[in-house]
Design an enzyme around this catalytic site. Structure first.
Site, mmCIF file in Angstrom:
data_model
loop_
_atom_site.group_PDB
_atom_site.id
_atom_site.type_symbol
_atom_site.label_atom_id
_atom_site.label_comp_id
_atom_site.label_asym_id
_atom_site.label_seq_id
_atom_site.Cartn_x
_atom_site.Cartn_y
_atom_site.Cartn_z
ATOM 1 N N GLY A 5 3.660 3.243 -8.593
ATOM 2 C CA GLY A 5 4.011 3.730 -9.932
ATOM 3 C C GLY A 5 5.151 4.745 -9.942
ATOM 4 N N LYS A 6 6.032 4.667 -8.929
ATOM 5 C CA LYS A 6 7.195 5.578 -8.922
ATOM 6 C C LYS A 6 8.074 5.345 -10.136
ATOM 7 C CE LYS A 6 9.085 4.549 -4.934
ATOM 8 N NZ LYS A 6 8.250 3.903 -3.930
ATOM 9 N N ASP A 60 12.643 -1.838 -12.292
ATOM 10 C CA ASP A 60 12.354 -0.452 -12.693
ATOM 11 C C ASP A 60 13.331 0.035 -13.769
ATOM 12 O OD1 ASP A 60 10.044 0.402 -11.416
ATOM 13 O OD2 ASP A 60 11.104 0.656 -9.517
ATOM 14 N N CYS A 369 16.422 -18.637 -23.023
ATOM 15 C CA CYS A 369 17.383 -19.106 -22.026
ATOM 16 C C CYS A 369 17.042 -20.533 -21.587
ATOM 17 C CB CYS A 369 17.461 -18.111 -20.870
ATOM 18 S SG CYS A 369 19.071 -18.114 -20.096
ATOM 19 N N GLY A 371 14.299 -21.839 -21.652
ATOM 20 C CA GLY A 371 13.344 -22.288 -22.669
ATOM 21 C C GLY A 371 14.045 -22.819 -23.917
ATOM 22 N N GLU A 393 22.511 -28.667 -14.364
ATOM 23 C CA GLU A 393 21.911 -27.843 -13.316
ATOM 24 C C GLU A 393 21.044 -28.702 -12.382
ATOM 25 O OE1 GLU A 393 19.515 -24.606 -14.849
ATOM 26 O OE2 GLU A 393 19.211 -23.775 -12.841
ATOM 27 N N HIS A 508 18.532 -13.077 -23.482
ATOM 28 C CA HIS A 508 17.223 -12.502 -23.131
ATOM 29 C C HIS A 508 16.873 -11.332 -24.057
ATOM 30 C CE1 HIS A 508 16.486 -14.795 -19.451
ATOM 31 N NE2 HIS A 508 17.797 -14.780 -19.320
ATOM 32 N N GLU A 510 14.101 -10.045 -24.647
ATOM 33 C CA GLU A 510 13.045 -9.183 -24.094
ATOM 34 C C GLU A 510 13.602 -7.936 -23.424
ATOM 35 O OE1 GLU A 510 13.998 -12.068 -22.914
ATOM 36 O OE2 GLU A 510 13.910 -12.184 -20.720
HETATM 37 N N1 GLN Z 1 19.116 -21.975 -15.264
HETATM 38 C C1 GLN Z 1 19.665 -21.845 -16.571
HETATM 39 C C2 GLN Z 1 21.134 -21.447 -16.531
HETATM 40 O O1 GLN Z 1 21.601 -20.935 -15.547
HETATM 41 C C3 GLN Z 1 18.879 -20.838 -17.382
HETATM 42 C C4 GLN Z 1 18.953 -19.447 -16.826
HETATM 43 C C5 GLN Z 1 17.910 -18.534 -17.391
HETATM 44 O O2 GLN Z 1 16.922 -18.989 -17.949
HETATM 45 N N2 GLN Z 1 18.068 -17.244 -17.226
HETATM 46 O O3 GLN Z 1 21.821 -21.626 -17.501
#
Ligand code: GLN
Length: 536
Positions: A5-6, A60, A369, A371, A393, A508, A510
């Site tokens: 938990g640092k 972190d 992403c 998803g 990919e 992202h 999140e």
């Molecule tokens: N692999 C996919 C890409 O490079 C999605 C990357 C991710 O989900 N962060 O575009």
């Protein structure tokens, strides 16, 4: 040692210093030899946290941002690998004028230079050192810090050391010996901790506290207990109760200490403790064995729950299960489905099935992403009739051409006012579209309503992009491209107006969510899950 938990202790201390009116910046020094965590497996190292300025850093830094709201920068994270690589680069350039290159002073100077970056911008700079006292890799860092403290006026730096007090059930005692030994180890390299944070599963008796203080040569008030908590967001208040911020200010000789305002954290804890109902959300991913691989997503969902005052139960579903199991059976019963980011083909057919299930059954879906890319491929294959739709990919990985590239490898893009170019065979580190980019949202779209704005800035980390060639075809089938890069070339968001809640984002979200400022997409996604839970 790791997992003690640092990161959390540093983040909580940052929040407490802010509550007393100070400005802070947090920094992480990692002793491993990787140049950055960008190429490390999420199974090994957990999530890679991306900063606005495009650095791939340790998770972190995510804690630091979530607790302090201060956005981390490239210069807030460094590893031994990066330090050595900087030193060797300078050596090749001849910057050391032919001198013999040694750990002291060349490596230690490089570390000290790093510590000093931006030091005048804030009241307190908190530097966390990863690993365990005594690790070989950590020694140059400890030596650099010893010199750093030695070189400045007295009272400008303090040292805080986090230790574990193991509990022996058989004799019913807490053992202080490991703490004494690691402090001794530190002292032998010239570092004397001012504050000890002692992680313990049981209350620390006064007698033990006195013993630790005496043998470790710290003041008794500076022996701070860190007990297990139900939620990490209780840490600032818990550390405050145990006197951490007071001990730190005392060690700096700051008296009288400004009074803290902890209203923000009182509200956060109240929202966690007093919930009304719960929702069940499935995360269909690949790295489900190690929850840290999706750390920020888990936290952002918790924040979304706090915004709606509900408890969010997350279940990790391995996308590969759908090779064997029926999707309907596995996914029914969840109030919402989230498909997170990922790399490589493994598990993607399962993610596509999850997107299809969500679309057909009207279950709230958030694709992040990879998803989002999977939701687009699903719509292309099953609705728009592009039966061979896939991502370049996967073909690159296998070295064969099996798919029609609805998602393609991006080799050139615009960042601000310049163009970035990458070749397919660039080395793996840092060759992605990384960091904050602006997106324009369609007026009247669901996402514009969720964000309450038509321009947003979000963080990216990917190599592949949805091809706008397919936009017309997909929009005719109900998948609207509601967010685009400012030049109109890169799809950033897709959504389905005919669905209760179906959004895919190339970035992202999140990474920017905070407990005291839940990200709008997560807030709204959890609300959609609450609505869905009321229907059943
Ligand atoms: N692999 C996919 C890409 O490079 C999605 C990357 C991710 O989900 N962060 O575009």
């Amino acid at each position: 040692m790791s997992s003690l938990g640092k990161g959390l202790a540093s983040a909580a201390l940052g929040a407490l210093l802010q509550a007393r009116g100070y400005s802070v910046r947090l920094r992480k020094l990692d002793p491993y030899l990787n140049v950055d965590p960008g190429t490390m497996s999420p199974f090994e190292h957990g999530e890679v946290f991306v900063t606005d300025d495009g650095a791939e850093t340790d998770l972190d830094l995510g804690h630091y941002e979530r607790f302090t709201g201060v956005h981390a920068r490239k210069t807030d994270s460094i590893s031994s690998g990066r330090i050595y690589s900087n030193v060797l680069e300078k050596e090749r350039r001849g910057s050391y004028l032919g001198k013999t290159i040694q750990v002291i002073p060349h490596v230690t100077n490089e570390i000290k230079d790093f510590l000093r970056i931006g030091e005048d911008e804030v009241d307190f700079m908190l530097c966390e050192i990863g690993g365990t006292v005594g690790d070989i890799e950590g020694l140059p860092f400890f030596e650099a810090i010893r010199q750093f403290i030695h070189e400045r006026p007295r009272g400008q730096c303090i040292l805080m050391h986090l230790t574990l007090l193991p509990y022996l059930a058989a004799s019913g005692e807490l053992k202080t010996k490991p703490t004494q030994h690691s402090v001794k180890e530190l002292q032998s390299i010239g570092l004397a901790p001012d504050v000890l944070v002692c992680r313990s599963e049981h209350p620390i008796p006064e007698r033990e506290r006195e013993k630790i203080a005496l043998f470790c040569n710290v003041r008794k008030e500076a022996v701070v207990a860190a007990y297990d908590l139900k939620s990490i967001y209780e840490a600032p208040l818990a550390y405050h109760r145990e006197g951490l911020d007071q001990a730190v200010l005392d060690a700096f000789g700051i008296s009288p200490a400004p009074r803290p305002n902890l209203d923000k954290w009182d509200d956060v804890v109240d929202r966690i403790r007093h919930t009304d109902g719960e929702v069940n959300i499935a995360i269909v991913g690949k790295y489900v064995q190690l929850e840290d691989a999706y750390k920020s997503i888990k936290e952002a969902l918790t924040h979304g729950g706090m915004a709606n005052r509900v408890k969010v139960n997350v279940e990790w579903v391995d996308a590969e299960d759908f090779d064997r199991e029926d999707v309907g059976e596995r996914l029914s019963g969840f109030n919402a489905i989230l498909v997170p980011g990922g790399f490589g083909e493994r598990g993607t057919e399962g993610k596509i099935k999850a997107a299809q299930f969500a679309r057909e059954r009207g279950v709230p879906y958030l694709g992040i992403c990879l998803g989002m890319q999977m939701a687009v491929i699903e719509a292309a294959r099953n609705v728009a009739g592009v039966t061979k739709a896939g991502s370049e990919e996967f073909d690159h990985e296998k070295g064969e051409k099996r798919f029609e590239p609805v998602v393609y490898h991006l080799k050139e893009w615009v960042q601000g006012n310049h163009t970035v170019s990458r070749k397919a065979d660039d080395d793996k580190g840092g060759t992605m579209r990384l960091g904050a980019y602006t997106a324009n949202l369609k007026d009247g779209s669901k996402v514009a309503e969720v964000y309450g704005s038509t321009t947003i800035e979000e963080r990216h980390r990917h190599r592949y992009e949805v091809d706008i060639k397919y936009m017309d075809k997909l929009e005719k089938c109900g998948l609207v491209f509601s967010g685009m890069s400012p030049d109109g070339i890169l799809p950033e968001i897709v959504e389905r107006p005919d669905h209760p809640w179906f959004i895919g984002v190339q970035y992202h979200p999140e990474l920017k969510s905070k407990p005291f400022a839940p990200h709008p997409l997560f807030r709204d996604f959890v609300r959609a899950a609450v609505d869905a839970s009321r229907l059943v």
